[in-house]
Structures are given as C-alpha cells and as structure tokens.
Motif scaffolding. Structure first.
Motif, short mmCIF file in Angstrom:
data_model
loop_
_atom_site.label_atom_id
_atom_site.label_comp_id
_atom_site.label_asym_id
_atom_site.label_seq_id
_atom_site.Cartn_x
_atom_site.Cartn_y
_atom_site.Cartn_z
N PRO A 156 0.83 -1.21 0.00
CA PRO A 156 0.00 0.00 0.00
C PRO A 156 0.86 1.26 0.00
O PRO A 156 2.01 1.24 0.46
CB PRO A 156 -0.80 -0.12 1.30
CG PRO A 156 -0.08 -1.13 2.11
CD PRO A 156 0.64 -2.03 1.19
N ALA A 157 0.30 2.33 -0.53
CA ALA A 157 1.04 3.59 -0.60
C ALA A 157 1.47 3.99 0.81
O ALA A 157 0.75 3.82 1.78
CB ALA A 157 0.15 4.66 -1.21
N GLY A 158 2.67 4.52 0.91
CA GLY A 158 3.16 4.93 2.22
C GLY A 158 4.09 3.92 2.85
O GLY A 158 4.82 4.22 3.77
N LYS A 159 4.07 2.67 2.32
CA LYS A 159 5.01 1.67 2.83
C LYS A 159 6.17 1.62 1.85
O LYS A 159 6.01 1.25 0.69
CB LYS A 159 4.34 0.29 2.90
CG LYS A 159 3.20 0.20 3.88
CD LYS A 159 3.69 -0.07 5.28
CE LYS A 159 2.49 -0.17 6.23
NZ LYS A 159 2.83 0.16 7.60
N LYS A 160 7.33 2.03 2.32
CA LYS A 160 8.51 2.03 1.45
C LYS A 160 9.25 0.73 1.63
O LYS A 160 9.64 0.36 2.74
CB LYS A 160 9.39 3.23 1.84
CG LYS A 160 10.61 3.39 0.98
CD LYS A 160 10.32 4.23 -0.28
CE LYS A 160 11.49 4.15 -1.25
NZ LYS A 160 11.56 2.88 -2.01
N GLY A 192 2.53 -7.20 13.19
CA GLY A 192 2.86 -6.47 11.96
C GLY A 192 3.22 -7.38 10.81
O GLY A 192 3.17 -8.61 10.91
N LEU A 193 3.55 -6.77 9.70
CA LEU A 193 3.94 -7.49 8.50
C LEU A 193 5.35 -7.09 8.10
O LEU A 193 5.83 -6.03 8.51
CB LEU A 193 2.98 -7.15 7.34
CG LEU A 193 1.56 -7.68 7.47
CD1 LEU A 193 0.66 -7.06 6.42
CD2 LEU A 193 1.55 -9.19 7.35
N PRO A 194 6.03 -7.91 7.26
CA PRO A 194 7.38 -7.56 6.85
C PRO A 194 7.47 -6.16 6.24
O PRO A 194 8.46 -5.45 6.44
CB PRO A 194 7.71 -8.63 5.81
CG PRO A 194 6.90 -9.79 6.22
CD PRO A 194 5.64 -9.25 6.80
N MET A 195 6.42 -5.72 5.54
CA MET A 195 6.53 -4.40 4.90
C MET A 195 6.57 -3.27 5.92
O MET A 195 6.96 -2.16 5.59
CB MET A 195 5.38 -4.20 3.90
CG MET A 195 4.02 -4.20 4.51
SD MET A 195 2.85 -3.96 3.18
CE MET A 195 1.33 -4.35 3.97
N ASP A 196 6.17 -3.57 7.17
CA ASP A 196 6.27 -2.54 8.21
C ASP A 196 7.73 -2.18 8.51
O ASP A 196 8.01 -1.13 9.08
CB ASP A 196 5.59 -3.01 9.50
CG ASP A 196 4.09 -3.15 9.32
OD1 ASP A 196 3.54 -2.45 8.46
OD2 ASP A 196 3.48 -3.98 10.02
#
Lengths: 262, 448
Positions: B154-158, B259-263
């Motif tokens: 999702p946008a905002g997750k770098k 949380g998820l890895p993208m966090d």
C-alpha cells in the motif's frame, strides 16, 4: 484490667460501632430493588445455562424486569413459568415454543464406522477435526471426543460406543452442544418426536457404505413410506419435524439401519 | 555482488536432525504424467478461483481454467492438455475440501501461448504485475500468498529490501536447494524482475550454511548484478526460513507484534517464486509445475520431482519406486510444519514442497503429560512467546487471556512442541486457539 478483658472490650466495641454504622447505612444508603426481581428469579430454574442468551438466570431476570425482554426465552423453565412471569410482570407471554431437545444426528459407533487413521492428539472434537479433517472415515459423523459431553450443564450427554447420545429427558435445550460440535451434527428437535434419521452424510450410497455400516444410503425407501414427513435432501433423508411421523416400521425397514427411535 | 556472513541470528529455535542427505544430491526429474489431474481451485491464500470450464471441454496446456476471484486470490491453469471429465471437490492437505477440475490427459503437446516480455527491463511495473497475476504466481514457500498482492504494498510503505528466501530450514526438504543448484541463472533473472517491480534498493539472498553448493551456484549466478546485492549466509537453525526470523537474521530489523514484513521495509519471496516469476515474464509460462521432494525412510528412491499441480500423492510415491514396507505416517510438507494426511488421493498444489513417508521407527508414540514448568519452550520460541502459559490458557478455554499474551503471533513452527519433555501437543492447542480467535474476530466484523 487484665489483657483478656481489654481485648474482649476492644473487639466488642468495634463490633458495636460497626453494627451501628451498618444499621445507619442500611437506613440511608439502601438501593431499592424491584421486589419482582426475586420472585422472577424464583420462577427460573437456576441452572445458569446461558441458553436464553444472557449471562445466567439473574441476568435474564433483570432483563425481563427492567427492560421487558420476552419471558419465553428460558427453555428449561418451560411454558408454565413463562406464563407465570408474564402475569407477574404484566407482559405478553408470547408464543411458547414447544419443548425441544438436542439430538446427535449420527449413529455410526465404533462397531460400525471405520477410522481412517490413528489420532493421538488433543482429545477434543475441534482439535481432531483440524488434523486432516478428523480421523473418522466418515467426514460428517460424530468424532467421539466428547466436547459436547463436557459442555452440557446438566450432564444429559454421554458417550456410548464412541458417539455422543443425548438423554432427552434431561436435556434443557440450552443449545450449548449445538454450538460446540465442530461438525454441526447436533440439532434441536421436538421432544415429542420419536423417529429420527440418525445420519448426516449427504454422499451417495456406495461412498457412505465404505465408511459406515449404519449410514443413510439414499435409497428413498423411507421417503416413499412416509412421504409427508420425510424428504430427501440429495442422498440424505431428512425428517420434517413440523409433520407427525408415526411409522414405526421404518425403523425395521431402513436398509441403512439409521432410522431409529430416540 | 558480495557474500556476507550474517553476524546474528534470531533468538530461540532448534536444531533437529535434518536428513537432507537423502535427496540433496538427487537432481530434479520430470515425472511421467498421470492419467488424470485433479487441479484444485484453492492453491493459494484467499478466495478460491472461479472455474471457467465445464465437463467435456477440451483444455490446452497452460489454458486458464480458474479465474482470479477477488483481490487476494489467484488464477489457476491447466498444467497439461486434456479433456475436463468432471468438476468436483477434492480433499486438500490440510483436511479441508476445495473445488477442483478433473482433467483426463491426452498427451497433446499443444499449448496456449502467452506473449513473453522481450524487453522486460523497459516494461512498466504495472504490466509486469498484471502478467504475474495472470500467470497465477503465488508464494511457494508454503502459505501461497498471491505474489502480485505482496509485490504491490500500500502507498506509504517504502520497501527498501528484497529478501529471497533460500533457507529451506525444514528437515528432509531439498526442493528449493535443487532449484538453486540447477536453476541459478533463471532465479537470478527472477530476482532482477522482482527488484525492478518493487523498486527495492537492497537484495539479499538468504541461504543456510548447510548448503554450500547452493551458495556457490547462486554466487556465480548473481556475480553480474549491480547495486547492493549480497548472498547472505545464515546459521543453520530451525526456523531460519520463517519470514520474520529471516528478516531479523538478514537485516537485524524486527517485525513488530501483529505487523507485516513491509512494516520494516522488507518483502520476502521464496527462490521457487523467483523462478516462477522468471517463467511468467520471460517465457510466458504460467505457474503449473513445481519441484516436490518425495522423501522419508519409507520411500524406495527418495527424489526431487518436477510435478504438475493436481497430481495425486500416490502417483508421486509410485514415481519414486513405491514405499518400503509400510509408511506409518505421511506428511504433506516438511515434518515440522507440514500436515499429516489420511489418504493418498490428495492432489499437489502450487505450495506442495514435499511429501514425507515415515516408517514406524520414525513415528514414536507419546503420551502427553501436564506442564512441568521447565521453560524449555520459552527458550525455543523464536517469536518470544510463552508457549507453556498459552497452552494452559487454551486448555482452560480462556482464549481471551491467550490472545492478550499474543497467541496470534505464533507462527506454528513447532519448536516448542519439539523440545517439550512432557510431549505436550502445544502447536495443536495454538492452532485450535487461533481458530477460535479468528472466528470470533470475523463475527465482530474484523474489529480488534
């Protein structure tokens, strides 16, 4: 004064002062309780089974007295109590459903139903069901790990030859076993009903035969003998409990041996 | 490109016997296709695919027979040509039933063609994501999460780090190991594509140090890659291949509770997934085959097979020379996280990494006892949970208390049950407890 007297006087004094404080508190701080509450509570069975959807009998009584909730939600108390409570509270008694009892729709005990694997995990139906869909050959039948037996508040269920059986005279129709069974095998049926199809396997006859000696094979014989009360749902016979079923010969004639009286 | 030895590793974990030597030197081999394929529509996480064919239809190899049904879902393709003989439900490895298409194979070589991307470097990431979705690529490490969803955070997750998971920490399994040894060049291109799509700056290929040949092969293949790319050599320890543990071992970042890895800016993809992405983009080949390790002491010739999805397990065992004596326990997947199955008429899926047949010598029977509070499970838990307490809460039906001490963070790796001297079925308790929590949450509308 010796020590005995001192302590007697001290304790006695504290007692007197506390008693006086309690008497005053009772006079001025009392919360008036609806006198009908105790009476309603007396009319409820006190089993605290939770079948009405409230947290025990006291909670249900409170809901009826204060919020005017229907009085016929308590299955164990029965219709007489519901009427008495309705009269007491000036509420409408509502339609009283007939007494219903739990019934396990499976009769494949360990002499008849095959087990397809060995299971030595947690002795609990939901846990056994989660391991490869259960160890019983029939994936619809009673697993026999007694989760319903443990959850029944009135000990109306016991295991017989590896399947759960409900003593309908003890059942208070709280519905806890219905919610517990991971295979959704337990249904609430009218107390008066005497003839049941004790199988839940919707597969075709040969498939059922492979896993259980007492399963519904979908031969439709019962539906022909009692067309008004038994309907076929695919390959599984189902009793329509709104109709009267008085064909005891079905029990002898069923080739699957799964029509039984209970 | 360089090779780095990871300085730290996750907390806890275990060191089971690996038994990988049974198949680690055995090259991947294509099997003789069976007469029928039973292709399940639920080979991934999320909604089952919608069936597009009806009985009697002729299907070509690679033809789409199941359509992606919702956001988290995946397409399913016919692995080989044939005629649809029936639509049915089949049992899957986890004991549930899934809708499936039965294909009677006719040996026809004709194939539906997808146009390969000639110049994938210049293709937009949207085009490539669409192709990956079209090809039905899912995470092949086990969970089967649709890859196109994972690759569009999702946008905002770098996302700054792409981790390619070649750890294969499960005992016995060698499918990923063989993929790395035999298909290093293809995996390299898959990694390039994944990096482009994600726009990740760093790439780490994580391999446990018990696979020196795979490390060597991948080092050679990745030699030419520019940018911050490294083969990350991890300590051999179970569960090194678990997503969250691997992120910590490779980057030192810790995924927060729930949380998820993208966090933490990471995406983890399996090496076989990288291969499937290569196949989808470069060859226009949808995901229909995968490497499966058929092993265990009850198999005549333990092997690594290249298997079309929908092949029954008994066909795989027959392809390995059958069983030696009697297999007491058959596990789909590895021994730690796989599912014991009750029959062999279960089809393989895109996530079937192995089939394990064990004789009675390898299947000890235990009686479980009360917890003796020794704390070994607490030491072993790689998620830093307290398995002993969790299991006692669940046994007492106090699921809420278990939830409070992070029951849902359990990854079901089985380390706790492995070390428990009282042989308590801890993971089984957790699975049941998690099921209760998830049902309850679904009932209150996904609210926490």
């Amino acid at each position: 004064m010796d020590s005995i007297t001192t302590s007697t006087l001290c304790i006695g004094g504290i007692g007197l002062v506390s008693a006086a404080a309690l008497a005053i508190a009772d006079k001025f701080l009392t919360v008036p309780e609806d006198p009908r509450l105790a009476k309603v509570l007396e009319l409820l069975p006190g089993a605290n089974c939770g079948g009405c959807g409230f947290a025990g009998c006291a909670d249900y009584a409170k809901a009826m007295v204060l919020k005017g909730v229907e009085t016929n939600l308590c299955a164990p108390a029965g219709s007489a109590s519901a009427k008495a409570i309705a009269v007491l509270l000036g509420l409408d008694a509502g339609r009283n459903p007939e007494r219903r009892v739990a019934l396990v729709l499976c009769c494949g005990d360990f002499t008849e139903a095959v087990r397809r694997s060995k299971y030595n995990g947690i002795a609990e139906c939901a846990a056994a069901q989660a391991v490869a869909g259960g160890d019983k050959g029939c994936t619809y039948g009673c697993l026999g790990y007694a989760s319903c037996v443990r959850v029944c508040p009135v000990q109306a269920i016991r295991l017989e030859k590896g399947i759960a059986q409900v003593n309908k005279h003890r059942c208070i129709s709280c519905g806890k076993c219905v919610a517990t069974c991971p295979r959704k095998l337990i249904k609430l049926v009218p107390y008066k009903a005497e003839i049941h199809v004790l199988c839940s396997n919707p597969e075709k006859g040969p498939v059922v035969k492979k896993v259980c000696g007492t399963g519904c094979i979908g031969c439709k014989m019962c539906a022909k003998l009692a067309p008004e009360a038994i309907t076929m749902d695919g390959f599984l016979a189902k009793v329509d409990y709104t109709k009267e079923l008085k064909n005891p010969e079905l029990i002898v004639k069923c080739p699957g041996k799964c029509i039984r009286s209970a | 490109m360089n090779t780095e030895k990871s300085n730290f590793t996750f907390k806890g974990g275990i060191h089971p016997e690996y038994f990988k030597a049974l198949t680690s030197e055995v090259a991947l081999r294509k099997i003789e296709p069976p007469q029928y394929l039973f292709v399940p529509m639920q080979q991934h996480l999320g909604a089952p695919a919608k069936i597009l064919v009806k009985p009697g239809d002729e299907v070509k190899r690679n033809q789409r027979i199941g359509e992606q049904n919702g956001h988290v879902s995946s397409a399913v393709h016919a692995p080989l040509s044939g005629k649809v003989s029936a639509l049915t439900t089949v049992p899957t490895a986890n004991g549930r039933l899934a809708p499936a298409v039965i294909i009677e194979l006719n040996g026809n070589e004709e194939s539906e063609k997808y146009e390969p991307f000639k110049e994938w470097q210049s293709a937009s990431e949207k085009e490539m994501l669409a192709r990956i979705a079209e090809a039905g690529v899912v995470g092949m490490g086990g969970a089967g999460f649709p890859t196109q969803v994972k690759l569009s955070p999702p946008a905002g997750k770098k996302i700054d780090t792409l981790i390619i998971n070649g750890a294969e920490c499960e005992p016995y399994l060698t499918a990923d190991h063989r993929m790395m040894v035999e298909h290093a060049a293809e995996i390299h291109i898959g990694i390039e594509i994944l990096r482009n799509v994600l726009g990740a700056r760093n790439v780490r290929l994580a391999i446990e140090d018990n696979k020196p040949d795979a490390i060597q092969a991948m080092e050679k293949a990745l030699q030419k890659m520019t940018g911050d790319v490294a083969v990350s050599v991890l300590k051999t320890s179970y569960p090194q291949g678990a997503e969250k543990q691997q992120i910590f071992s490779v980057t030192g970042r810790e995924v927060p509770c729930g949380g998820l890895p993208m966090d933490v800016g990471c995406v983890v993809e399996n090496v076989s997934t990288a291969y499937a992405v290569y196949d989808a983009i470069i060859n226009g080949q949808p995901l229909t085959h995968r490497a499966v390790t058929v092993t265990g002491d009850a198999v005549e010739n333990p092997s690594n097979l290249w298997v079309p999805t929908g092949t029954h397990y008994h066909h795989l065992i027959a392809a390995c020379g059958g069983t030696l004596g009697q297999a007491t326990k058959i596990i789909a997947g590895g021994p730690m996280m796989g599912f014991a199955v009750t029959g062999l008429d279960i089809p393989t899926t895109k996530t079937s990494s192995g089939l394990l047949c064990l004789s009675s010598h390898r299947v000890p029977q235990f009686a479980s006892h009360a917890c003796i509070s020794c704390g070994r499970c607490v030491e072993a838990c790689p998620m830093r949970l307290i398995p002993s307490e969790l299991s006692q809460f669940i046994e007492a039906e106090d699921i809420e208390s278990a939830e409070r001490i992070a029951l849902l963070d359990c990854v079901e790796c089985g380390s706790c049950a492995y070390v428990c001297p009282a042989h308590r079925p801890l993971v089984q308790h957790f699975r049941r407890g998690k099921g209760v929590v998830l049902v309850k949450r679904a009932m209150v509308g996904g609210k926490k």
